[in-house]
Design a protein around this motif. Sequence first.
Motif, mmCIF file in Angstrom:
data_model
loop_
_atom_site.group_PDB
_atom_site.id
_atom_site.type_symbol
_atom_site.label_atom_id
_atom_site.label_comp_id
_atom_site.label_asym_id
_atom_site.label_seq_id
_atom_site.Cartn_x
_atom_site.Cartn_y
_atom_site.Cartn_z
ATOM 1 N N ALA A 98 2.286 1.394 -3.410
ATOM 2 C CA ALA A 98 1.720 2.219 -4.534
ATOM 3 C C ALA A 98 1.419 3.590 -4.223
ATOM 4 O O ALA A 98 1.138 4.145 -5.310
ATOM 5 N N HIS A 99 1.077 3.795 -3.006
ATOM 6 C CA HIS A 99 0.842 5.353 -2.451
ATOM 7 C C HIS A 99 2.147 6.348 -3.376
ATOM 8 O O HIS A 99 1.567 7.518 -3.658
ATOM 9 N N ASP A 103 5.606 14.217 -11.238
ATOM 10 C CA ASP A 103 5.640 14.039 -12.502
ATOM 11 C C ASP A 103 5.114 15.457 -13.562
ATOM 12 O O ASP A 103 6.015 16.303 -14.106
ATOM 13 N N GLU A 104 3.534 15.217 -13.055
ATOM 14 C CA GLU A 104 3.001 15.719 -14.040
ATOM 15 C C GLU A 104 2.812 17.463 -13.707
ATOM 16 O O GLU A 104 2.877 18.052 -14.472
ATOM 17 N N ILE A 158 4.289 5.612 -5.283
ATOM 18 C CA ILE A 158 4.086 5.570 -7.170
ATOM 19 C C ILE A 158 3.013 7.055 -7.284
ATOM 20 O O ILE A 158 3.478 7.698 -8.121
ATOM 21 N N ARG A 159 2.188 6.716 -6.443
ATOM 22 C CA ARG A 159 0.818 7.636 -7.043
ATOM 23 C C ARG A 159 1.605 9.441 -6.918
ATOM 24 O O ARG A 159 1.499 9.651 -7.460
ATOM 25 N N THR A 160 2.418 9.551 -5.858
ATOM 26 C CA THR A 160 2.706 10.224 -5.541
ATOM 27 C C THR A 160 4.002 11.017 -5.996
ATOM 28 O O THR A 160 4.106 12.319 -6.523
ATOM 29 N N GLU A 172 0.894 -1.059 -0.117
ATOM 30 C CA GLU A 172 0.416 0.223 -0.085
ATOM 31 C C GLU A 172 0.937 1.326 -0.074
ATOM 32 O O GLU A 172 0.865 1.781 -0.910
ATOM 33 N N ASP A 207 4.487 10.294 -9.748
ATOM 34 C CA ASP A 207 3.080 10.316 -11.061
ATOM 35 C C ASP A 207 2.554 11.748 -10.727
ATOM 36 O O ASP A 207 2.862 12.599 -11.712
ATOM 37 N N ASP A 208 1.923 12.344 -9.312
ATOM 38 C CA ASP A 208 1.470 13.650 -9.269
ATOM 39 C C ASP A 208 2.638 14.364 -9.729
ATOM 40 O O ASP A 208 2.386 15.419 -10.319
#
Length: 64
Positions: free
Chosen positions: A9-10, A19-20, A12-14, A6, A16-17
Motif C-alpha cells: 500500500a505504501h 506519477d503526479e 502504491i501510494r509512492t 502495508e 501514485d505520488d
Amino acid sequence: MQHLEERIAHLIRTVDDLDEVVTAQQAEIDRLTRRVEMLMQREAEREAQGTGGVVLGDERPPHY
C-alpha cells in the motif's frame, strides 16, 4: 502477511505520488518548449527583417 500488505500500500501510494510529479513536470516541459519555440520563431522573424538583435556584453557595436 499484514506487513507485506502495508508495504505494498505504501509503495502504491509512492508510485501514485511520483506519477503526479512526473505528469506536472511534463506539462511544465511542454509549456516551456512551446515558449522557446515561440521565441526562436520571433528571433528568426526579427533576423529576417534585419531589425537587429540583442547586443551581448562582449560584442562590439557595429560602428566600431
